[in-house]
Enzyme design. Structure first.
Site, PDB file in Angstrom:
ATOM      1  N   HIS A 228       0.848  -1.196   0.000  1.00 52.67           N
ATOM      2  CA  HIS A 228       0.000   0.000   0.000  1.00 52.67           C
ATOM      3  C   HIS A 228       0.880   1.240   0.000  1.00 52.67           C
ATOM      4  CE1 HIS A 228      -4.114  -1.693   1.413  1.00 52.67           C
ATOM      5  NE2 HIS A 228      -3.431  -2.619   0.763  1.00 52.67           N
TER       6      HIS A 228
ATOM      7  N   TYR B 269      -8.794   5.157   8.127  1.00 49.79           N
ATOM      8  CA  TYR B 269      -8.831   5.486   9.561  1.00 49.79           C
ATOM      9  C   TYR B 269      -9.879   6.584   9.718  1.00 49.79           C
ATOM     10  CZ  TYR B 269      -4.420   2.957  10.365  1.00 49.79           C
ATOM     11  OH  TYR B 269      -3.450   1.987  10.477  1.00 49.79           O
TER      12      TYR B 269
ATOM     13  N   PRO C 225      -3.143  -0.060  19.083  1.00 50.44           N
ATOM     14  CA  PRO C 225      -2.924  -0.508  17.701  1.00 50.44           C
ATOM     15  C   PRO C 225      -3.128   0.560  16.617  1.00 50.44           C
ATOM     16  CG  PRO C 225      -4.979  -1.404  18.562  1.00 50.44           C
ATOM     17  CD  PRO C 225      -4.308  -0.721  19.703  1.00 50.44           C
TER      18      PRO C 225
ATOM     19  N   LYS D 167       1.996  -0.323  15.062  1.00 54.23           N
ATOM     20  CA  LYS D 167       3.429  -0.359  15.376  1.00 54.23           C
ATOM     21  C   LYS D 167       3.911  -1.582  16.145  1.00 54.23           C
ATOM     22  CE  LYS D 167       4.630   3.006  13.278  1.00 54.23           C
ATOM     23  NZ  LYS D 167       4.955   2.401  12.048  1.00 54.23           N
TER      24      LYS D 167
ATOM     25  N   TYR E 165       4.396   6.427  10.239  1.00 54.86           N
ATOM     26  CA  TYR E 165       3.558   5.290   9.855  1.00 54.86           C
ATOM     27  C   TYR E 165       4.375   4.250   9.071  1.00 54.86           C
ATOM     28  CZ  TYR E 165      -0.652   2.730   8.628  1.00 54.86           C
ATOM     29  OH  TYR E 165      -1.595   1.746   8.513  1.00 54.86           O
TER      30      TYR E 165
HETATM   31  P1  FAD Z   1       3.430 -12.021  21.107  1.00 53.78           P
HETATM   32  O1  FAD Z   1       2.969 -12.007  19.703  1.00 53.78           O
HETATM   33  O2  FAD Z   1       2.458 -11.720  22.187  1.00 53.78           O
HETATM   34  O3  FAD Z   1       4.102 -13.443  21.378  1.00 53.78           O
HETATM   35  C1  FAD Z   1       4.441 -13.882  22.669  1.00 53.78           C
HETATM   36  C2  FAD Z   1       4.402 -15.407  22.691  1.00 53.78           C
HETATM   37  O4  FAD Z   1       4.865 -15.846  23.963  1.00 53.78           O
HETATM   38  C3  FAD Z   1       2.998 -15.953  22.516  1.00 53.78           C
HETATM   39  O5  FAD Z   1       2.980 -16.918  21.496  1.00 53.78           O
HETATM   40  C4  FAD Z   1       2.658 -16.531  23.890  1.00 53.78           C
HETATM   41  O6  FAD Z   1       1.823 -17.659  23.808  1.00 53.78           O
HETATM   42  C5  FAD Z   1       4.028 -16.890  24.416  1.00 53.78           C
HETATM   43  N1  FAD Z   1       4.094 -16.926  25.888  1.00 53.78           N
HETATM   44  C6  FAD Z   1       3.501 -16.077  26.761  1.00 53.78           C
HETATM   45  N2  FAD Z   1       3.809 -16.425  28.023  1.00 53.78           N
HETATM   46  C7  FAD Z   1       4.618 -17.498  27.935  1.00 53.78           C
HETATM   47  C8  FAD Z   1       5.263 -18.300  28.909  1.00 53.78           C
HETATM   48  N3  FAD Z   1       5.104 -18.057  30.212  1.00 53.78           N
HETATM   49  N4  FAD Z   1       6.020 -19.346  28.503  1.00 53.78           N
HETATM   50  C9  FAD Z   1       6.178 -19.588  27.170  1.00 53.78           C
HETATM   51  N5  FAD Z   1       5.574 -18.859  26.202  1.00 53.78           N
HETATM   52  C10 FAD Z   1       4.813 -17.820  26.587  1.00 53.78           C
HETATM   53  N6  FAD Z   1       1.188  -4.478  15.381  1.00 53.78           N
HETATM   54  C11 FAD Z   1       1.606  -3.981  14.197  1.00 53.78           C
HETATM   55  O7  FAD Z   1       2.819  -3.766  14.039  1.00 53.78           O
HETATM   56  N7  FAD Z   1       0.756  -3.724  13.156  1.00 53.78           N
HETATM   57  C12 FAD Z   1      -0.565  -3.924  13.274  1.00 53.78           C
HETATM   58  O8  FAD Z   1      -1.295  -3.724  12.299  1.00 53.78           O
HETATM   59  C13 FAD Z   1      -1.055  -4.406  14.531  1.00 53.78           C
HETATM   60  N8  FAD Z   1      -2.365  -4.650  14.711  1.00 53.78           N
HETATM   61  C14 FAD Z   1      -2.774  -5.280  15.833  1.00 53.78           C
HETATM   62  C15 FAD Z   1      -4.090  -5.610  15.924  1.00 53.78           C
HETATM   63  C16 FAD Z   1      -4.542  -6.285  17.034  1.00 53.78           C
HETATM   64  C17 FAD Z   1      -5.971  -6.652  17.079  1.00 53.78           C
HETATM   65  C18 FAD Z   1      -3.658  -6.628  18.096  1.00 53.78           C
HETATM   66  C19 FAD Z   1      -4.145  -7.374  19.310  1.00 53.78           C
HETATM   67  C20 FAD Z   1      -2.332  -6.300  18.014  1.00 53.78           C
HETATM   68  C21 FAD Z   1      -1.874  -5.630  16.894  1.00 53.78           C
HETATM   69  N9  FAD Z   1      -0.540  -5.300  16.753  1.00 53.78           N
HETATM   70  C22 FAD Z   1      -0.120  -4.718  15.581  1.00 53.78           C
HETATM   71  C23 FAD Z   1       0.417  -5.637  17.808  1.00 53.78           C
HETATM   72  C24 FAD Z   1       1.160  -6.956  17.547  1.00 53.78           C
HETATM   73  O9  FAD Z   1       0.242  -7.995  17.328  1.00 53.78           O
HETATM   74  C25 FAD Z   1       2.084  -7.295  18.735  1.00 53.78           C
HETATM   75  O10 FAD Z   1       2.840  -6.159  19.051  1.00 53.78           O
HETATM   76  C26 FAD Z   1       3.016  -8.475  18.422  1.00 53.78           C
HETATM   77  O11 FAD Z   1       2.311  -9.695  18.463  1.00 53.78           O
HETATM   78  C27 FAD Z   1       4.191  -8.566  19.413  1.00 53.78           C
HETATM   79  O12 FAD Z   1       4.953  -9.715  19.156  1.00 53.78           O
HETATM   80  P2  FAD Z   1       5.749 -10.459  20.317  1.00 53.78           P
HETATM   81  O13 FAD Z   1       6.473 -11.568  19.668  1.00 53.78           O
HETATM   82  O14 FAD Z   1       6.503  -9.459  21.099  1.00 53.78           O
HETATM   83  O15 FAD Z   1       4.633 -10.974  21.325  1.00 53.78           O
HETATM   84  C1  DHB Z   2      -4.621  -3.457  11.072  1.00 55.04           C
HETATM   85  C2  DHB Z   2      -4.402  -3.291  12.418  1.00 55.04           C
HETATM   86  C3  DHB Z   2      -4.036  -2.056  12.903  1.00 55.04           C
HETATM   87  O1  DHB Z   2      -3.809  -1.889  14.216  1.00 55.04           O
HETATM   88  C4  DHB Z   2      -3.898  -0.968  12.040  1.00 55.04           C
HETATM   89  O2  DHB Z   2      -3.541   0.245  12.544  1.00 55.04           O
HETATM   90  C5  DHB Z   2      -4.102  -1.147  10.699  1.00 55.04           C
HETATM   91  C6  DHB Z   2      -4.469  -2.397  10.206  1.00 55.04           C
HETATM   92  C7  DHB Z   2      -5.012  -4.784  10.556  1.00 55.04           C
HETATM   93  O3  DHB Z   2      -5.199  -5.699  11.375  1.00 55.04           O
HETATM   94  O4  DHB Z   2      -5.159  -4.940   9.340  1.00 55.04           O
END
Ligand code: FAD
Ligand code: DHB
Length: 386
Positions: A72, A200, A292, A296, A384
C-alpha cells in the site's frame, strides 16, 4: 540441556530472533506455552513497515509474503464525512505491506522447523532464574516432566502477559503505563474490499478502521467499551455502527458479508526500562505495548530483535559486548518514538468518555491540519511507514 540463547515465547519476536541467530550459526531453544495450531491461528496485526518487510525478505522468509501480501502506498483519513489521502510513498519514498501476523508466524515456524530448530510447544510453568549470573536458566514442564535449560543469554519474547518481565526484580525496572478508556471491536468478514487503501475514520460516535486481508476477506475494527461483551453485538448492530461511522457525504458504501471472527481488544501504552537485566533481554510486547492505531506493535518487536540479534552475533563472534550494553537504549529510542506516534494517532482519532464539544473541535482542527499541510502529513507518514 545447554544452549547459547534460550528464547521464551514463539511470537514474531522470539521466532525471528531464533531464525536470525540460526542464519549466523548460533543455536537457540524457543519455549512456547501454546500449541503450534494456536499460535498459527491467532488473529492480530496486519501492517508491516517496509523495514520489517525488507528484513523478512533478506533473511529468506519473505517469499510467501511477497506473493500474497499487498503493498500500500497510501492511507485514508476520514473525518467530517470526507476522505483525505495521505500519500505515504510520495511523501516518504517508502510503503507498507498488508500481510497478516499469523501468516508471518507460519512462515517463521516453518523456517525454524525445516532447519531442525529447537522449538518446544505446549511448555508450562516456565521459570527464569540466575538471571544476573553468567549462566541464566529456564526451568519448565514439558510432556509431564520437568526440564531445565542452562543458557548464556535468555531472550524474554513472551509478550505482555509473559513471565520474563516479572522475573526481573522490581527495583531494577521502571514501568510507564497509560490505559485508554476504550477498546477495539475487531471482525473478519467474507466480503470484497470496499476500499483500495486502509481507512482510519474519526466520527463523533467513535473511531473505525477498514483494513483488508485478501480480495475475499476484510478486516474491520471500531472503537467500543473495553468491558463490552461480543455477545451484545449481533451482526446487524455491528453493521449499523460501521455504516454510521464510515459514512461520507459522497455516498461511499461499505460491503457487508459473513462475519466469521470477532473479538475485543484492550488498549494500553506501556514501556519498561531498561529492557535488560543481567543476562536477560526483553524484546517485543514483553517490554512495551502500544495502542494498535499506529500499527506499530509487531514492527517494534521486529526492530528489537534486529538490534538484539546483531548484538548477540557480535558477542558470539568477537566477544564484543558493546552491542549488548547498548541494546536497551538503542531499542528504547525507537520504542518511545512509536509510543508517541501511537498515542498521538489514538488521541486524534478516538472519542474519549470525557470529551467536550471543544475537544472534538480540536481533533477536527488537527486532522484538517494533517491533511492540508505537507509538513504535517510527512510527520504522520514518516512514523507510519517507520
Ligand atoms: P506475542 O505475539 O504476544 O508473542 C508472545 C508469545 O509468547 C505468545 O505466542 C505466547 O503464547 C508466548 N508466551 C507467553 N507467556 C509465555 C510463557 N510463560 N512461557 C512460554 N511462552 C509464553 N502491530 C503492528 O505492528 N501492526 C498492526 O497492524 C497491529 N495490529 C494489531 C491488531 C490487534 C488486534 C492486536 C491485538 C495487536 C496488533 N498489533 C499490531 C500488535 C502486535 O500484534 C504485537 O505487538 C506483536 O504480536 C508482538 O509480538 P511479540 O512476539 O513481542 O509478542
Ligand atoms: C490493522 C491493524 C491495525 O492496528 C492498524 O492500525 C491497521 C491495520 C489490521 O489488522 O489490518
Amino acid at each position: 540441556m545447554k544452549t547459547p540463547v534460550a528464547i521464551v515465547g514463539a511470537g514474531p519476536a522470539g521466532l525471528l530472533l531464533s531464525h536470525l541467530l540460526h542464519l549466523e550459526g548460533i543455536d537457540s531453544v524457543v519455549l512456547e506455552s501454546r500449541t503450534r495450531e494456536e499460535i498459527e491461528a491467532t488473529i492480530r496485526a496486519g501492517v508491516l513497515e517496509q523495514g520489517t518487510v525488507d528484513l523478512l525478505a533478506q533473511s529468506g522468509v519473505g517469499e510467501r509474503m511477497k506473493r500474497e501480501g499487498f503493498v500500500h502506498e497510501g492511507i485514508v483519513l476520514r473525518f467530517a464525512g470526507a476522505s483525505h489521502r495521505i500519500a505515504l510513498t510520495e511523501l516518504t519514498g517508502r510503503s507498507i505491506m498488508v500481510y497478516a501476523q499469523h501468516e508471518v508466524i507460519k512462515d517463521l515456524v516453518k523456517a525454524r522447523l525445516d532447519a531442525n530448530g529447537k522449538l518446544f510447544f505446549g511448555v508450562k510453568d516456565a521459570a527464569l532464574y540466575d538471571l544476573d549470573s553468567p549462566s541464566p536458566k529456564v526451568r519448565f514442564h514439558r510432556e509431564e516432566s520437568v526440564e531445565e535449560i542452562e543458557a548464556q543469554f535468555v531472550a524474554g519474547c513472551d509478550g505482555f502477559h509473559g513471565v520474563s518481565r516479572p522475573s526481573i526484580p522490581s527495583r531494577h525496572r521502571q514501568e510507564f503505563t497509560r490505559t485508554y478508556p476504550f477498546g477495539w471491536f475487531g471482525i473478519l468478514v467474507e466480503a470484497p474490499p470496499s476500499t483500495a487503501e486502509l481507512i482510519y475514520a474519526h466520527h463523533e460516535r467513535g473511531f473505525a478502521l477498514v483494513s483488508t486481508r485478501s480480495p475475499q476477506i476484510q478486516r474491520l475494527y471500531f472503537q467500543c467499551d473495553p468491558e463490552d461483551d461480543v455477545k451484545s453485538w449481533p451482526d446487524a448492530r455491528i453493521w449499523e455502527e460501521l455504516h454510521t461511522r464510515l459514512a461520507t457525504r459522497d455516498g461511499w458504501t461499505l460491503a457487508e458479508g459473513r462475519i466469521f471472527q470477532r473479538g475485543i481488544i484492550a488498549m494500553r501504552s506501556f514501556v519498561v526500562e531498561p529492557m535488560r537485566f543481567g543476562r536477560v533481554f526483553l524484546a517485543g510486547d514483553a517490554a512495551h505495548i502500544v495502542p494498535p492505531t499506529g500499527a506499530k506493535g509487531l514492527n517494534l518487536a521486529v526492530n528489537d530483535v534486529r538490534v538484539l540479534a546483531r548484538a548477540l552475533v557480535d558477542y558470539f563472534k568477537t566477544g564484543a559486548e558493546e552491542g549488548l550494553k547498548a541494546y536497551s537504549a538503542t531499542a528504547l529510542r525507537r520504542v518511545w518514538r512509536a509510543e508517541h506516534f501511537s498515542w498521538w494517532m489514538t488521541s486524534m482519532l478516538h472519542r474519549f468518555h470525557d470529551d467536550t464539544p471543544f475537544h472534538h473541535r480540536l481533533q477536527l482542527a488537527e486532522l484538517d491540519y494533517v491533511v492540508s499541510s505537507r509538513a504535517k502529513a510527512i510527520t504522520l507518514a514518516e512514523s507510519y511507514v517507520g
